[in-house]
Design an enzyme around this catalytic site. Structure first.
Site, PDB file in Angstrom:
ATOM      1  N   HIS A 121       1.019  18.685  -2.589  1.00 18.98           N
ATOM      2  CA  HIS A 121       0.449  19.655  -3.528  1.00 18.98           C
ATOM      3  C   HIS A 121      -1.183  19.671  -3.163  1.00 18.98           C
ATOM      4  O   HIS A 121      -1.941  20.602  -3.017  1.00 18.98           O
ATOM      5  CB  HIS A 121       0.693  19.418  -4.823  1.00 18.98           C
ATOM      6  N   HIS A 179       9.896   7.049   1.268  1.00 17.67           N
ATOM      7  CA  HIS A 179       8.541   6.552   0.612  1.00 17.67           C
ATOM      8  C   HIS A 179       8.627   6.345  -1.022  1.00 17.67           C
ATOM      9  O   HIS A 179       8.199   5.237  -1.368  1.00 17.67           O
ATOM     10  CB  HIS A 179       7.389   7.406   1.253  1.00 17.67           C
ATOM     11  N   GLU A 209       8.373   2.935  -3.184  1.00 18.20           N
ATOM     12  CA  GLU A 209       7.630   3.113  -4.296  1.00 18.20           C
ATOM     13  C   GLU A 209       8.380   3.221  -5.725  1.00 18.20           C
ATOM     14  O   GLU A 209       7.736   3.053  -6.703  1.00 18.20           O
ATOM     15  CB  GLU A 209       6.562   3.988  -4.366  1.00 18.20           C
ATOM     16  N   HIS A 241       5.702   0.784   6.859  1.00 15.92           N
ATOM     17  CA  HIS A 241       6.535   0.405   5.679  1.00 15.92           C
ATOM     18  C   HIS A 241       7.856  -0.033   6.271  1.00 15.92           C
ATOM     19  O   HIS A 241       8.524  -0.929   5.904  1.00 15.92           O
ATOM     20  CB  HIS A 241       6.894   1.595   4.828  1.00 15.92           C
TER      21      HIS A 241
HETATM   22 CO    CO Z   1       2.998   4.217   1.586  1.00 15.52          CO
END
Ligand code: CO
Length: 297
Positions: A121, A179, A209, A241
């Site tokens: 966004h 993610h 997350e 990650h």
């Molecule tokens: Co990250």
């Protein structure tokens, strides 16, 4: 009034008239149409991960052979690291400013985001701000993230199922790592897992997350008496990650969280943008963004 000041007043008056006159006579200077594509990604400094971006770029160039293609990385940390290695990369804002200077008139921006979270966004908002600048682009459009429509969910689920490890046995699970974000669009990961499990109940989708967490997935695997799982990233690139949080040797890595529950893990490290069918979904979104540029044929 002294003669000098009269002359000055007259000069000002005429320059004002001339200025208004010019402004009205040439509201828009016609200029040649120059179209460009800007690809935006979080970025990676892992050389083996870079091949996913390279693959995607090849797909984009094949779809738009005539259009210049540029890259921008949103992570300032990654940009700083790459700059120290002599590989400078622009932020989206710098890349757009550069394209504006080079007199591009129409720009389609396509990100490699998976869901429309905060980062997407923000990107959309800043691209829009560039579109509002006087004397800037005639038009700028932004393509959707990977999961942008209901149709995308079924397409992405099918594509992921196409890439499950061929050696997998019936009772073995596959756990994808997305993610995750604190943005409400995080619900997309659980929704995608629903689509995956309708076809294959042994496939799971978690995030680094947020929810679904690896602990939630571990509990589900234990409940099903799964003793072996394949771990796969669900991000454009298999970067930090994937290498550390998924398959790393740290105590909190997914591999070790599952190992402590008695589940043996085999990581398969490929970025989603390395797969033709996933890459194609992003390319389709870029095609839609280019169509919204309203270019005359
Ligand atoms: Co990250």
């Amino acid at each position: 009034m002294r003669r000098g000041s009269i002359a000055l007043t007259i000069a000002f008056f005429f320059s004002y008239v001339l200025f208004i006159g010019f402004a009205e006579a040439t509201p828009e200077r016609p200029r040649p149409v120059k179209t460009g594509i800007l690809l935006v990604a979080f970025g990676t400094s892992v050389p083996e991960a870079q091949k996913a971006y390279d693959h995607f770029e090849r797909m984009v160039r094949a779809a738009f052979p005539e259009t210049p293609v540029r890259w921008a990385y949103t992570s300032s940390m990654i940009r700083a690291k790459l700059a120290r290695q002599g590989k400078p990369l622009d932020s989206m804002e710098t890349a757009l400013a550069r394209m504006m200077d080079e007199r591009f008139t129409h720009v389609a921006v396509q990100s490699l985001h998976v869901i429309a979270g905060w980062e997407f966004h923000e990107m959309q908002r800043n691209a829009g701000a560039f579109g509002a600048m006087a004397g800037g682009f005639d038009r700028i459009t932004v393509g959707g993230p990977l999961l942008a429509s209901a149709e995308d969910f079924t397409k992405v689920a099918q594509a992921l199922l196409n890439h499950l490890p061929p050696g997998r046995k019936p009772k073995e699970a596959v756990v994808f790592m997305g993610h995750g974000t604190s943005h409400p669009s995080n619900a997309g990961y659980a929704a995608l897992m629903y689509h995956l499990q309708r076809r294959d109940p042994g496939v799971f989708m978690g995030t680094v997350e947020e929810s679904p967490t690896i602990e939630e997935i571990r509990d589900a695997l234990v409940l099903r008496k799964v003793s072996r799982a394949y771990l796969m990233p669900f991000m454009a690139v298999a970067g930090d990650h994937a290498r550390n949080d998924l398959a790393g040797d740290g105590e909190g890595s997914w591999k070790n969280v599952l190992a402590r529950a008695g589940i043996k893990c085999t990581p398969v490290l490929a970025g989603a943008a390395e797969y033709e069918d996933i890459g194609m979904i992003w390319v389709e979104h870029l095609k839609a963004a280019v169509a919204r540029l309203d270019l005359k044929p």
